[in-house]
Design an enzyme around this catalytic site. Structure first.
Site, PDB file in Angstrom:
ATOM      1  N   ALA A 116      25.102   8.741   8.118  1.00 28.48           N
ATOM      2  CA  ALA A 116      25.247   9.181   6.730  1.00 28.48           C
ATOM      3  C   ALA A 116      24.710  10.587   6.491  1.00 28.48           C
ATOM      4  O   ALA A 116      24.981  11.194   5.465  1.00 28.48           O
ATOM      5  CB  ALA A 116      24.542   8.196   5.793  1.00 28.48           C
ATOM      6  N   GLY A 117      23.962  11.107   7.456  1.00 36.50           N
ATOM      7  CA  GLY A 117      23.279  12.398   7.277  1.00 36.50           C
ATOM      8  C   GLY A 117      24.259  13.557   7.158  1.00 36.50           C
ATOM      9  O   GLY A 117      25.443  13.432   7.470  1.00 36.50           O
ATOM     10  N   ARG A 169      23.225  21.924   9.998  1.00 37.35           N
ATOM     11  CA  ARG A 169      23.186  22.964  11.020  1.00 37.35           C
ATOM     12  C   ARG A 169      24.489  23.103  11.815  1.00 37.35           C
ATOM     13  O   ARG A 169      24.652  24.044  12.585  1.00 37.35           O
ATOM     14  CB  ARG A 169      22.012  22.712  11.980  1.00 37.35           C
ATOM     15  N   GLN A 207      26.129   4.475   2.084  1.00 32.84           N
ATOM     16  CA  GLN A 207      24.742   4.687   1.650  1.00 32.84           C
ATOM     17  C   GLN A 207      24.726   5.908   0.735  1.00 32.84           C
ATOM     18  O   GLN A 207      24.911   7.024   1.191  1.00 32.84           O
ATOM     19  CB  GLN A 207      23.827   4.941   2.866  1.00 32.84           C
ATOM     20  N   TYR A 213      60.387  18.740  20.928  1.00 33.01           N
ATOM     21  CA  TYR A 213      60.149  18.701  19.482  1.00 33.01           C
ATOM     22  C   TYR A 213      61.327  19.265  18.714  1.00 33.01           C
ATOM     23  O   TYR A 213      61.803  20.364  18.996  1.00 33.01           O
ATOM     24  CB  TYR A 213      58.881  19.502  19.162  1.00 33.01           C
TER      25      TYR A 213
HETATM   26  C1  UD1 Z   1      14.452   9.850  13.453  1.00 34.37           C
HETATM   27  C2  UD1 Z   1      13.211   8.984  13.607  1.00 34.37           C
HETATM   28  C3  UD1 Z   1      12.291   9.611  14.668  1.00 34.37           C
HETATM   29  C4  UD1 Z   1      13.056   9.717  15.980  1.00 34.37           C
HETATM   30  C5  UD1 Z   1      14.368  10.494  15.793  1.00 34.37           C
HETATM   31  C6  UD1 Z   1      15.197  10.397  17.038  1.00 34.37           C
HETATM   32  C7  UD1 Z   1      12.862   8.039  11.389  1.00 34.37           C
HETATM   33  C8  UD1 Z   1      12.029   8.072  10.152  1.00 34.37           C
HETATM   34  N1  UD1 Z   1      12.538   8.911  12.337  1.00 34.37           N
HETATM   35  O1  UD1 Z   1      14.023  11.082  12.974  1.00 34.37           O
HETATM   36  O2  UD1 Z   1      11.153   8.803  14.851  1.00 34.37           O
HETATM   37  O3  UD1 Z   1      12.251  10.349  16.938  1.00 34.37           O
HETATM   38  O4  UD1 Z   1      15.131   9.927  14.706  1.00 34.37           O
HETATM   39  O5  UD1 Z   1      16.324  11.200  16.905  1.00 34.37           O
HETATM   40  O6  UD1 Z   1      13.733   7.219  11.500  1.00 34.37           O
HETATM   41  N2  UD1 Z   1      20.531   8.899   8.435  1.00 34.37           N
HETATM   42  C9  UD1 Z   1      21.243   8.119   7.548  1.00 34.37           C
HETATM   43  N3  UD1 Z   1      20.766   7.968   6.267  1.00 34.37           N
HETATM   44  C10 UD1 Z   1      19.622   8.544   5.854  1.00 34.37           C
HETATM   45  C11 UD1 Z   1      18.906   9.339   6.776  1.00 34.37           C
HETATM   46  C12 UD1 Z   1      19.380   9.487   8.051  1.00 34.37           C
HETATM   47  O7  UD1 Z   1      22.277   7.559   7.888  1.00 34.37           O
HETATM   48  O8  UD1 Z   1      19.270   8.345   4.674  1.00 34.37           O
HETATM   49  C13 UD1 Z   1      21.043   9.050   9.802  1.00 34.37           C
HETATM   50  C14 UD1 Z   1      21.324  10.495  10.180  1.00 34.37           C
HETATM   51  O9  UD1 Z   1      22.672  10.830   9.899  1.00 34.37           O
HETATM   52  C15 UD1 Z   1      21.045  10.479  11.686  1.00 34.37           C
HETATM   53  C16 UD1 Z   1      20.000   9.389  11.865  1.00 34.37           C
HETATM   54  O10 UD1 Z   1      20.042   8.610  10.697  1.00 34.37           O
HETATM   55  O11 UD1 Z   1      22.201  10.112  12.428  1.00 34.37           O
HETATM   56  C17 UD1 Z   1      18.605   9.944  12.091  1.00 34.37           C
HETATM   57  O12 UD1 Z   1      18.230  10.680  10.958  1.00 34.37           O
HETATM   58  P1  UD1 Z   1      17.408  12.031  11.045  1.00 34.37           P
HETATM   59  O13 UD1 Z   1      17.205  12.545   9.708  1.00 34.37           O
HETATM   60  O14 UD1 Z   1      18.021  12.915  12.067  1.00 34.37           O
HETATM   61  O15 UD1 Z   1      16.012  11.466  11.571  1.00 34.37           O
HETATM   62  P2  UD1 Z   1      14.955  12.270  12.384  1.00 34.37           P
HETATM   63  O16 UD1 Z   1      14.148  13.042  11.446  1.00 34.37           O
HETATM   64  O17 UD1 Z   1      15.595  12.976  13.505  1.00 34.37           O
END
Ligand code: UD1
Ligand code: MG
Length: 426
Positions: free
Chosen positions: A9-10, A14, A75, A356
């Site tokens: 969902a992120g 970057r 989400q 084509y």
């Molecule tokens: C997270 C972990 C960290 C770990 C790292 C590994 C947590 C709090 N931390 O950190 O311990 O070392 O991953 O890569 O979990 N996402 C959603 N919805 C949200 C937030 C995030 O779907 O509300 C998804 C993002 O798209 C991504 C993944 O979850 O694919 C991880 O999220 P990200 O924000 O990258 O977490 P990190 O800070 O990297």
């Protein structure tokens, strides 16, 4: 059966792209596709939940069109990784089995690792297992805090960590296995009292310990597998890592690859032994290449290509959706698309299958039977069949079926004007 939850969902700021991060591709397969297929290829999972948020519609459509055993869960807003997982609670209320959680931006994770991870979780009678890895530079990752007896105590995020905790080199890889019935309660207890004000998925570890559950860590063997994509630079690095592994597998299996540094071979390509791949060859999509073939240099296979044994695809030859039988050669400057080509066929330099039709926007098939010879610079306008043994003269444009063993030739008559140069130019 196992269920998976894939976090996607992120925003992926970057990447600096209009395309959602998880829909970026390596060898025409999305990052998300790699993760779903890795889970599916364990043979353990029957359903994958993909958490979508940023540009949800595009990811939803992609999943619907490509993966039957995956469904998306929205989400919105995105309040953290723990909040993301909690979105599936309504769908898994009565589920009693294992749930694996992964991220949609780590395309290099392999089915073998996921399988071993789940098997170890079961063997240890674990309720909650987190995948960890040892990183020389652990910056930005959550750190695994162990108890004095070696078991896992908690995960602390970089932004919440003390100086002492920041020195820990064991990091959270972001992959978890949960005994769902026992751990699902954690998601209603998560709080946002942390540096980022988010619902942290990582807090389920502490919760599990407080409830007296069996909490364990599985240490990843090959750190590359959790390489996460955050930028276009990472995307190119991941593609290189994946390609290197694929090339090494083919070399081990008896394929000759002259220059691994300039050769690209997609993960869904199989190649028979004693085939030689020459430098600067790009092979994408799904292909089956037989034994003793010669591919390249500078060849481009674009997917859905099946080559039997002893086929030659030479320099500047592009092949797409083609079935080519044994001992057939297309050695130079050619496009072969939407075609079936028999055995012992010679395709002359500069041959084009014109597949084509811009008026109907349809693609049609070219069929070339055994022992046909196509002269150089010919255009075969599909749909068309060149029957067994026929010869096509150089520079011909073929627009209708050619009978077996016939000669087909379309060519303006050669005109020779004697003395013309001397008269006009000297
Ligand atoms: C997270 C972990 C960290 C770990 C790292 C590994 C947590 C709090 N931390 O950190 O311990 O070392 O991953 O890569 O979990 N996402 C959603 N919805 C949200 C937030 C995030 O779907 O509300 C998804 C993002 O798209 C991504 C993944 O979850 O694919 C991880 O999220 P990200 O924000 O990258 O977490 P990190 O800070 O990297
Ligand atoms: Mg991350």
């Amino acid at each position: 059966m196992l269920k998976s939850i894939i976090l996607a969902a992120g925003k992926g700021t970057r990447m600096k792209s209009e395309t959602p991060k998880v829909l970026h591709e390596i060898f025409n397969k999305t990052l998300l596709g790699y993760v779903i297929e890795a889970v599916n290829n364990t043979g353990l999972a029957d359903e994958n939940f993909v958490i979508v948020g940023h540009q949800a519609e595009r990811v939803e459509e992609y999943i619907k069109n490509n993966y039957k055993n995956a469904r998306t869960v929205l989400q919105s807003p995105q309040l953290g990784t723990g909040h993301a997982v909690s979105m599936v609670l309504p769908y898994l209320q009565d589920f009693d089995g294992e749930v694996v959680i992964l991220c949609g931006d780590t395309p290099l994770v392999t089915p073998e690792t996921i399988k071993e991870f789940v098997e170890e979780h079961k063997k240890k009678n674990s309720d909650l297992t987190v995948m960890s890895a040892i990183f020389e530079n652990p910056t930005n990752y959550g750190r695994i805090v162990r108890k004095s007896n070696g078991s896992v105590d908690s995960i602390v995020e970089e932004k919440d960590a003390t100086t002492e905790q920041k020195a820990i080199k064991e990091i959270n890889a972001g992959i978890y296995c949960l005994n769902w019935a026992k751990v699902k309660g954690a998601f209603s207890d998560l709080k946002t009292n942390n540096a980022q004000g988010e619902y942290y998925l990582t807090d389920i570890i502490k919760w599990g310990n407080e409830k007296g559950l069996a909490v364990n860590a599985y240490v990843l063997k090959d750190n590359q597998e959790i390489f996460g994509i955050n930028s276009k630079l990472n995307l190119s690095q991941a593609a290189k890592m994946l390609n290197k592994k694929i090339i090494e597998k083919h070399l081990t299996n008896g394929v000759t690859i002259i220059d691994p540094d300039t050769t690209w071979i997609s993960p869904d390509t199989t190649i028979g032994s004693d085939t030689t791949i020459y430098p600067s060859t790009y092979i994408e999509g799904k292909n089956t290449i037989g034994k003793n073939c010669k591919i390249g240099p500078f060849a481009h296979l674009r997917g859905d290509v099946i080559l039997e044994d002893y086929v030659k695809i030479g320099n500047f030859v592009e092949v797409k959706k083609a079935f080519i039988k044994s001992h057939t050669n297309a050695c130079h400057l050619t496009y072969l698309g939407d075609c079936e080509i028999g055995s012992d066929v010679n395709i002359g330099a500069g041959t084009i299958t014109a597949n084509y039709n811009p008026l109907t926007k349809e693609k049609s098939k070219t069929i070339i039977e055994d022992n046909v010879k196509i002269g150089s610079n010919s255009v075969l306008v599909a749909p068309v069949t060149i029957s067994e043994g026929a010869n096509v003269g150089a520079l011909s444009c073929i627009t209708k079926p050619i009978q077996a063993w016939a000669l087909a030739i379309t060519r303006a008559p050669l005109k020779v004007v004697e003395g013309w140069v001397k008269k006009h130019l000297q």
